[in-house]
Design a protein around this motif. Structure first.
Motif, mmCIF file in Angstrom:
data_model
loop_
_atom_site.group_PDB
_atom_site.id
_atom_site.type_symbol
_atom_site.label_atom_id
_atom_site.label_comp_id
_atom_site.label_asym_id
_atom_site.label_seq_id
_atom_site.Cartn_x
_atom_site.Cartn_y
_atom_site.Cartn_z
ATOM 1 N N LEU A 11 33.204 41.690 6.138
ATOM 2 C CA LEU A 11 32.627 42.651 6.943
ATOM 3 C C LEU A 11 31.053 42.630 7.189
ATOM 4 N N ILE A 12 30.559 42.403 8.160
ATOM 5 C CA ILE A 12 29.258 42.331 8.771
ATOM 6 C C ILE A 12 28.265 43.533 8.273
ATOM 7 N N PRO A 13 26.957 43.373 8.141
ATOM 8 C CA PRO A 13 26.170 44.172 7.662
ATOM 9 C C PRO A 13 26.181 45.714 8.463
ATOM 10 N N GLU A 14 26.760 45.616 9.941
ATOM 11 C CA GLU A 14 26.735 46.837 10.410
ATOM 12 C C GLU A 14 27.829 47.997 9.863
ATOM 13 N N PHE A 15 28.695 47.454 9.049
ATOM 14 C CA PHE A 15 29.578 48.319 8.421
ATOM 15 C C PHE A 15 28.984 49.116 7.347
ATOM 16 N N PHE A 16 27.898 48.797 7.048
ATOM 17 C CA PHE A 16 26.916 49.588 6.099
ATOM 18 C C PHE A 16 25.851 50.268 6.471
ATOM 19 N N THR A 17 25.314 50.020 7.676
ATOM 20 C CA THR A 17 23.943 50.263 8.351
ATOM 21 C C THR A 17 24.168 51.157 9.636
ATOM 22 N N CYS A 18 24.905 50.650 10.508
ATOM 23 C CA CYS A 18 24.817 51.070 11.904
ATOM 24 C C CYS A 18 26.178 51.361 12.487
ATOM 25 N N ALA A 19 26.432 52.729 13.085
ATOM 26 C CA ALA A 19 27.625 53.005 13.616
ATOM 27 C C ALA A 19 27.837 52.739 15.013
ATOM 28 N N ASP A 20 26.674 52.297 15.620
ATOM 29 C CA ASP A 20 26.847 52.069 17.128
ATOM 30 C C ASP A 20 27.656 51.037 17.484
ATOM 31 N N PHE A 21 28.148 50.116 16.702
ATOM 32 C CA PHE A 21 28.850 48.852 16.899
ATOM 33 C C PHE A 21 30.556 49.318 17.144
ATOM 34 N N PHE A 54 32.337 57.242 8.592
ATOM 35 C CA PHE A 54 32.629 55.775 8.281
ATOM 36 C C PHE A 54 31.704 54.817 7.813
ATOM 37 N N VAL A 55 30.645 54.825 8.274
ATOM 38 C CA VAL A 55 29.683 53.938 7.879
ATOM 39 C C VAL A 55 28.725 54.408 6.431
ATOM 40 N N ARG A 56 28.699 55.934 6.413
ATOM 41 C CA ARG A 56 28.121 56.319 5.382
ATOM 42 C C ARG A 56 28.908 56.179 4.008
ATOM 43 N N LYS A 57 30.206 56.299 4.244
ATOM 44 C CA LYS A 57 30.984 56.052 3.023
ATOM 45 C C LYS A 57 31.325 54.653 2.719
ATOM 46 N N HIS A 58 31.220 53.718 3.645
ATOM 47 C CA HIS A 58 30.816 52.301 3.310
ATOM 48 C C HIS A 58 29.813 52.149 2.279
ATOM 49 N N ARG A 59 28.582 52.798 2.976
ATOM 50 C CA ARG A 59 27.369 52.282 2.257
ATOM 51 C C ARG A 59 27.484 52.926 0.766
ATOM 52 N N GLU A 60 27.874 54.143 0.974
ATOM 53 C CA GLU A 60 28.017 54.774 -0.742
ATOM 54 C C GLU A 60 28.951 54.237 -1.567
ATOM 55 N N ALA A 61 29.973 53.649 -1.247
ATOM 56 C CA ALA A 61 30.710 52.623 -1.828
ATOM 57 C C ALA A 61 30.195 51.632 -2.538
ATOM 58 N N SER A 64 27.304 51.975 -5.037
ATOM 59 C CA SER A 64 28.019 53.071 -5.995
ATOM 60 C C SER A 64 27.815 52.223 -7.356
ATOM 61 N N ASP A 65 27.988 53.143 -8.540
ATOM 62 C CA ASP A 65 27.835 52.718 -9.930
ATOM 63 C C ASP A 65 29.084 51.634 -10.223
ATOM 64 N N HIS A 66 30.229 52.118 -9.523
ATOM 65 C CA HIS A 66 31.528 51.392 -9.785
ATOM 66 C C HIS A 66 31.132 49.595 -9.318
ATOM 67 N N VAL A 67 30.767 49.589 -8.225
ATOM 68 C CA VAL A 67 30.517 48.233 -7.608
ATOM 69 C C VAL A 67 29.293 47.394 -8.506
ATOM 70 N N SER A 68 28.338 48.199 -8.912
ATOM 71 C CA SER A 68 27.276 47.650 -9.831
ATOM 72 C C SER A 68 28.080 47.154 -11.183
ATOM 73 N N GLU A 69 28.870 47.806 -11.697
ATOM 74 C CA GLU A 69 29.475 47.305 -12.876
ATOM 75 C C GLU A 69 30.253 46.219 -12.908
ATOM 76 N N HIS A 70 31.007 45.938 -11.456
ATOM 77 C CA HIS A 70 31.986 44.955 -11.353
ATOM 78 C C HIS A 70 31.377 43.841 -10.243
ATOM 79 N N LEU A 71 30.058 43.965 -10.134
ATOM 80 C CA LEU A 71 29.599 42.933 -9.297
ATOM 81 C C LEU A 71 29.734 41.415 -9.629
ATOM 82 N N HIS A 72 29.648 41.362 -11.198
ATOM 83 C CA HIS A 72 29.494 40.108 -11.661
ATOM 84 C C HIS A 72 31.027 39.411 -11.410
#
Length: 325
Positions: A11-21, A54-61, A64-72
């Motif tokens: 996923l490119i950064p636009e999936f989490f920041t910009c819906a124009d693409f 679509f982009v907002r939910k990607h960014r929220e995920a 999220s705390d779940h991603v922070s807890e499993h980032l390692h």
């Protein structure tokens, strides 16, 4: 990519920041599929209402705390001890041998056709990153804090308890805790507040018992002018900020592109600034309450010094800094 589990995409950064693409706003001729369907906007999954959602939910995920807890765990697979060897095999994290760093020396290949074939395979499969860590990455600690903005239903605010706020059946847009006051904003642009008393002893134990008082007798009246059309009601919280002393509300999202400040107690307008050339979509206040940042649909960010809430004008007439997207 929605049906074939073996189709791995990055996923490119636009999936989490910009819906124009995801939208073909310029009506480019992209051709048609074999079934005759003309290509245009990207077809989204059912759980997304539109491209912005679509982009907002990607960014929220992602945040999220779940991603922070499993980032390692992700770091271990990509850059760490599970990238190669027995640990990689047990984690099903094995790729084609040419993708690994140092597995082939192109300069040592003398035959041109063999070198070209090897380069083609590397370009096809890609390269795995360099292995940085030989031991397991430590788990990131997620600090538990009392939420300052939360809604659990259209008429309830949740701060480790549930309590009906306000008398009118209006959807809550934002709830903010400041000092000994609880401030909430309705989707109808009304503001109200009440006193609450958190117990420090219970907070230290991880349980916060809040004694919420009666709603202030101040008149609940709409602030500012109507919001711009097309803005999602549930995202109103991103267009609001409350000063640290709980006296002033900063708000954007108006059709006239203004940034407005109002007195929370009596609803008195304090300031209206029209510097952005389009609607103010988001704003945030720094932790010390001395700086306000606003973001607009015109792709600019403006940094405002907060002169204090005791004076007549909370904000300076001009921003300290303007960043262009």
């Amino acid at each position: 990519c929605l049906e074939n589990m073996s189709d791995v995409k990055e996923l490119i950064p636009e999936f989490f920041t910009c819906a124009d693409f995801l939208r073909n706003d310029n009506q480019l001729a992209l051709g048609a599929m074999q079934n005759g369907h003309v290509l245009g906007d990207v077809k989204l999954p059912r759980w997304a209402r539109d491209a912005d959602d679509f982009v907002r939910k990607h960014r929220e995920a992602l945040e999220s705390d779940h991603v922070s807890e499993h980032l390692h765990e992700w770091i271990d697979l990509i850059f760490g001890w599970k990238q190669k060897g027995r640990a990689a095999e047990e984690a099903l994290n094995v790729f084609y041998y040419l993708t690994y760093e140092g597995k082939v020396d192109l300069d040592a290949i003398s035959e041109p056709h063999i070198r070209k074939a090897t380069e083609s395979q590397i370009n096809e499969f890609g390269n795995t990153p360099s292995q940085i860590l030989k031991q397991a990455h430590p788990k990131r600690s997620v600090e538990a804090s009392m939420p300052t903005t939360a809604t659990s239903s259209p008429h309830m605010a949740s701060l480790l308890l549930e309590r009906r706020l306000g008398r009118a059946p209006v959807s809550l847009a934002a709830v903010c805790a400041r000092a000994d006051r609880l401030i909430w904003v309705g989707a109808d642009r009304t503001v109200a507040s009440c006193r609450f008393n958190p117990s420090p002893l219970d907070v230290a134990r991880g349980v916060s018992l809040l004694e919420v008082g009666a709603e202030d007798k101040a008149v609940r009246q709409p602030f500012g002018v109507p919001f711009a059309a097309g803005l999602h009601e549930h995202r109103l919280a991103t267009r609001l900020a409350c000063s640290h002393d709980g006296r002033v509300l900063f708000c954007g999202g108006y059709w006239d592109h203004s940034l407005r400040c109002m007195h929370i107690t009596d609803g008195r307008p304090l300031q209206s600034l029209r510097v952005h050339s389009d609607v103010v979509l988001c704003l945030a206040l720094s932790e010390d309450g001395a700086t306000l940042v606003t973001g607009s649909r015109d792709t600019t960010l403006m940094v405002w010094p907060v002169s204090g809430t005791s004076g007549r004008l909370p904000l300076a007439e001009k921003p300290r800094l303007v960043l262009h997207g």
